[in-house]
Scaffold this active site. Structure first.
Site, PDB file in Angstrom:
ATOM      1  N   GLU A  77       0.832  -1.206   0.000  1.00 42.00           N
ATOM      2  CA  GLU A  77       0.000   0.000   0.000  1.00 42.00           C
ATOM      3  C   GLU A  77       0.867   1.256   0.000  1.00 42.00           C
ATOM      4  O   GLU A  77       1.836   1.348   0.729  1.00 42.00           O
ATOM      5  CB  GLU A  77      -0.922   0.003   1.223  1.00 42.00           C
ATOM      6  CG  GLU A  77      -1.831  -1.211   1.323  1.00 42.00           C
ATOM      7  CD  GLU A  77      -2.835  -1.307   0.173  1.00 42.00           C
ATOM      8  OE1 GLU A  77      -3.026  -0.296  -0.533  1.00 42.00           O
ATOM      9  OE2 GLU A  77      -3.409  -2.400  -0.011  1.00 42.00           O
ATOM     10  N   ARG A  87     -17.120  -1.558   5.839  1.00 36.18           N
ATOM     11  CA  ARG A  87     -17.964  -2.342   4.937  1.00 36.18           C
ATOM     12  C   ARG A  87     -18.740  -3.376   5.748  1.00 36.18           C
ATOM     13  O   ARG A  87     -19.893  -3.673   5.480  1.00 36.18           O
ATOM     14  CB  ARG A  87     -16.978  -2.993   3.963  1.00 36.18           C
ATOM     15  CG  ARG A  87     -17.383  -3.947   2.956  1.00 36.18           C
ATOM     16  CD  ARG A  87     -16.138  -4.341   2.104  1.00 36.18           C
ATOM     17  NE  ARG A  87     -14.953  -4.685   2.892  1.00 36.18           N
ATOM     18  CZ  ARG A  87     -14.750  -5.870   3.448  1.00 36.18           C
ATOM     19  NH1 ARG A  87     -15.637  -6.830   3.350  1.00 36.18           N
ATOM     20  NH2 ARG A  87     -13.639  -6.105   4.137  1.00 36.18           N
ATOM     21  N   CYS A 140      -7.442  -2.114   8.319  1.00 36.80           N
ATOM     22  CA  CYS A 140      -6.070  -2.083   7.793  1.00 36.80           C
ATOM     23  C   CYS A 140      -5.644  -0.649   7.527  1.00 36.80           C
ATOM     24  O   CYS A 140      -4.583  -0.210   7.979  1.00 36.80           O
ATOM     25  CB  CYS A 140      -5.966  -2.931   6.525  1.00 36.80           C
ATOM     26  SG  CYS A 140      -6.081  -4.693   6.889  1.00 36.80           S
ATOM     27  N   HIS A 164      -0.972  -5.780   2.011  1.00 30.54           N
ATOM     28  CA  HIS A 164      -2.087  -6.729   2.029  1.00 30.54           C
ATOM     29  C   HIS A 164      -1.651  -8.035   1.372  1.00 30.54           C
ATOM     30  O   HIS A 164      -1.032  -8.020   0.303  1.00 30.54           O
ATOM     31  CB  HIS A 164      -3.287  -6.175   1.243  1.00 30.54           C
ATOM     32  CG  HIS A 164      -4.239  -5.383   2.091  1.00 30.54           C
ATOM     33  ND1 HIS A 164      -4.468  -4.044   1.905  1.00 30.54           N
ATOM     34  CD2 HIS A 164      -5.040  -5.769   3.126  1.00 30.54           C
ATOM     35  CE1 HIS A 164      -5.366  -3.622   2.794  1.00 30.54           C
ATOM     36  NE2 HIS A 164      -5.730  -4.643   3.550  1.00 30.54           N
TER      37      HIS A 164
END
Ligand code: PCA
Length: 245
Positions: A77, A87, A140, A164
């Site tokens: 990232e 979510r 995250c 990730h």
């Protein structure tokens, strides 16, 4: 030198999380560097408390890991953004929508890991990998942001960032969802730790036989191709204690 590698506990419908499973495969010391590991809760308040406590040790580098179900490759990232927008609920059932993580904090922090070099090293080891421009808006991203903010305040020279990893096959046996073997994830994380350690070194002394020099007792060498990939962009001083002796 001290490096911290973190992962997360399982969350959502999964009972496994390769980002924390990989931690036990790491050595506790490597090339003279201390490597600590920490498994974070998938709940912001608890995760922040344990990370902040751990960071008081004053790390030179921090690699935060998490799983990104559905991604087919390892994604390093580039950026953490100052937003929580879950979510799904976290492991304590909390939801967060459109909330800033740190009030009056900067909109974003960039990764300070040597991410291009990590990407090169992984790809040259045939490990699917890419730079990603979104760590999402769940735990995250949250912990990446919190870690960067903490380090901006207390330890600005620390190199830190988030990676990730994909799901592992056992998480998706009856789904058409991409996965990567645990073995490959373990190899990738170790290579990223090595790349991070090397990024602190201006010059590297390396045994000449590992570079392919025929200086072994039997006239041969111990060429280590993985090491050659890792050292490609470094100034190396080849040494052979036996020959020098
Ligand atoms: N992945 C989640 C949080 C924990 C994890 O391993 C994420 O991508 O935000």
């Amino acid at each position: 030198m001290k490096i911290l590698v973190t992962g997360f506990e399982p969350f959502g419908k999964d009972s496994l999380n390769p980002s924390s499973m990989v931690l036990s495969s790491l050595p506790s010391t490597l090339w003279g560097c201390e490597i600590d590991t920490l498994c974070l809760n998938v709940e912001a308040t608890k995760a922040e408390a344990s990370l902040k406590q751990q960071l008081t040790k004053g790390y030179d580098g921090v690699i935060l890991l998490g799983v990104a179900r559905g991604r087919s490759n390892l994604t390093i990232e580039r950026v953490a953004i100052n937003i929580d927008d879950y979510r799904i609920p976290d492991n304590d059932g909390n939801t967060r929508q459109d909330l800033t993580i740190v009030e009056d904090g900067p909109a974003a922090y960039f990764s300070t890991l040597p991410y291009r070099e990590m990407e090169r090293v992984l790809q040259e080891h045939q490990i699917p990998c890419a730079i990603s421009n979104s760590a999402g808006t769940y735990l995250c991203n949250h912990m990446f942001y919190v870690c960067a903010h903490e380090s901006a305040l207390n330890n600005p020279n620390c190199k830190l960032g988030f990676v990730h990893v994909p799901a592992i096959p056992t998480m998706v046996v009856n789904e058409a969802v991409a996965s990567m073997s645990m073995e490959m994830i373990e190899k990738a994380v170790l290579l990223m730790v090595k790349t991070l350690i090397l990024s602190f070194c201006k010059k590297v002394a390396v045994s000449a036989c590992l570079c392919g020099k025929n200086c072994k007792y039997n006239g041969g060498n111990n060429l280590n191709e993985s090491l050659m990939i890792l050292l490609k962009n470094h100034e190396c001083i080849e040494v052979c204690p036996e020959v020098q002796g």
